[in-house]
Design a protein around this motif. Structure first.
Motif, short mmCIF file in Angstrom:
data_model
loop_
_atom_site.label_atom_id
_atom_site.label_comp_id
_atom_site.label_asym_id
_atom_site.label_seq_id
_atom_site.Cartn_x
_atom_site.Cartn_y
_atom_site.Cartn_z
N VAL A 2 0.85 -1.19 0.00
CA VAL A 2 0.00 0.00 0.00
C VAL A 2 0.89 1.24 0.00
O VAL A 2 1.90 1.29 0.70
N GLU A 3 0.50 2.24 -0.78
CA GLU A 3 1.21 3.51 -0.75
C GLU A 3 0.60 4.40 0.31
O GLU A 3 -0.62 4.61 0.33
N ARG A 4 1.42 4.90 1.22
CA ARG A 4 0.96 5.80 2.28
C ARG A 4 1.68 7.13 2.13
O ARG A 4 2.88 7.18 1.81
N HIS A 5 0.96 8.21 2.40
CA HIS A 5 1.53 9.55 2.33
C HIS A 5 1.28 10.23 3.66
O HIS A 5 0.12 10.33 4.10
N LEU A 18 2.69 23.83 4.14
CA LEU A 18 2.91 22.67 3.27
C LEU A 18 1.65 21.81 3.18
O LEU A 18 1.31 21.31 2.10
N ALA A 19 0.94 21.66 4.29
CA ALA A 19 -0.31 20.90 4.27
C ALA A 19 -1.32 21.55 3.33
O ALA A 19 -1.98 20.86 2.53
N VAL A 20 -1.43 22.87 3.41
CA VAL A 20 -2.34 23.60 2.51
C VAL A 20 -1.88 23.45 1.06
O VAL A 20 -2.69 23.22 0.15
N TYR A 21 -0.59 23.56 0.85
CA TYR A 21 -0.01 23.45 -0.49
C TYR A 21 -0.28 22.09 -1.12
O TYR A 21 -0.70 21.99 -2.29
N MET A 22 -0.07 21.03 -0.35
CA MET A 22 -0.28 19.68 -0.86
C MET A 22 -1.76 19.42 -1.15
O MET A 22 -2.10 18.75 -2.13
N HIS A 26 -1.92 18.70 -4.89
CA HIS A 26 -1.94 17.25 -5.06
C HIS A 26 -3.19 16.66 -4.38
O HIS A 26 -3.08 15.82 -3.47
N PRO A 27 -4.37 17.07 -4.84
CA PRO A 27 -5.61 16.56 -4.23
C PRO A 27 -5.80 15.06 -4.44
O PRO A 27 -6.61 14.43 -3.75
N GLU A 28 -5.06 14.50 -5.38
CA GLU A 28 -5.19 13.06 -5.66
C GLU A 28 -4.54 12.21 -4.56
O GLU A 28 -4.83 11.01 -4.46
N VAL A 55 -9.47 24.02 7.48
CA VAL A 55 -8.99 24.36 6.14
C VAL A 55 -8.73 23.10 5.33
O VAL A 55 -9.06 23.03 4.14
N LEU A 56 -8.17 22.07 5.97
CA LEU A 56 -7.84 20.83 5.27
C LEU A 56 -9.08 19.96 5.03
O LEU A 56 -9.09 19.12 4.12
N GLY A 57 -10.07 20.12 5.88
CA GLY A 57 -11.28 19.32 5.74
C GLY A 57 -11.11 17.89 6.21
O GLY A 57 -11.87 17.00 5.82
#
Length: 276
Positions: A2-5, A18-22, A26-28, A55-57
């Motif tokens: 599994v790919e984890r980010h 950075l969290a907002v930027y990603m 990169h919403p995918e 903000v991140l939801g």
């Protein structure tokens, strides 16, 4: 497999940006956001993380250390953490993260950790992975995002800067030994209970022969003396005036104080995990 980010948040400016930027670029990616709670954070940190979740939801996972600050202080013979012996970062920040990802790596998952080192921070290095399944990415450095870009990201998102940036630099931990003396004075004024707790830890450490005090060259008891506080304020004001004479006014700080107090006192090799 599994790919984890994963993306660690400190409660500070850069990691939030950075969290907002990603999220926007990169919403995918299904990024798991986490915060390693030492139990000694400023209340402003928790408030900021709550707003960031909005903000991140999505929620930010809280990683709590298996042993608290008091436990590790005893293990280190009541010696305070310091720039020379950063056991607080190792045991209260890095260890919980490593314990969290260990089962993922054991299962063969490919984990990518995103770290908020900016393009203008050549002197900083990221977390060194000990596993071939764990890779570290530095999106800001890769995409050329500097400090101005970070501030722009936060303002555009409506999140803004953490409120504690009004009076101190980047760490959200109450008694970080990297604080400047003016920041200790401000901690004493804004969070006197946290300052008193730091004093009590220091007194215990000195009794046990610790070679370090929280603030270099003097105890918090000495630093808190009214005459010493006045001197620290005077020295800080003089330093600020010298800087004002050299640079253009910062519209984000009408009083002329820089966004990072480190800009005023010079960069130091702070703990990346805490100061982002």
């Amino acid at each position: 497999m599994v790919e984890r980010h994963v993306l660690g948040l400190s409660g500070g400016r850069d990691s939030a940006a950075l969290a907002v930027y990603m999220r926007h670029h990169h919403p995918e990616l299904d990024i798991e956001y986490f915060f390693t709670d030492t139990g000694k954070e400023l209340p402003e940190v928790y408030e900021y993380l709550g707003r960031l979740e909005g903000v991140l939801g999505k929620p930010i996972l809280r990683l709590n250390p298996d042993r608290d600050f008091d436990f590790w202080l005893m293990q280190y013979n009541s010696f305070l953490p310091s720039a020379q012996t950063r056991w607080c970062t190792r045991m209260l920040k890095l260890r919980p993260f490593e314990n969290w990802v260990k089962p993922m790596l054991k299962d063969g998952d490919e984990v990518t950790s995103y770290v908020a080192i900016r393009s203008d921070e050549d002197y900083r290095e990221g977390y060194s992975s000990k596993s071939q399944n764990l890779s570290v990415r530095l999106p800001f450095r890769e995409d050329g995002v500097d400090k101005a870009g970070v501030i722009e990201l936060l303002e555009a998102s409506g999140l803004g800067l953490p409120s504690y940036y009004e009076w101190r630099s980047r760490s959200g931990c109450t008694f970080c030994f990297f604080q400047q003396k003016i920041e200790w004075v401000r901690l004493m004024e804004r969070h006197p209970e946290a300052f008193e707790e730091a004093k009590s830890y220091e007194k215990t450490a000195v009794k046990h022969g610790s070679p370090f005090t929280w603030s270099q060259g003097e105890s918090l008891e000495e630093l808190a003396h009214p005459d010493r506080v006045a001197q620290i304020r005077s020295d800080h004001a003089a330093r600020l005036e010298r800087m004002k004479a050299k640079i253009q006014p910062n519209p984000l700080r009408p009083d002329g104080e820089p966004i990072d107090i480190d800009d005023l006192y010079g960069q130091s090799k702070m703990c990346l995990t805490c100061h982002k």
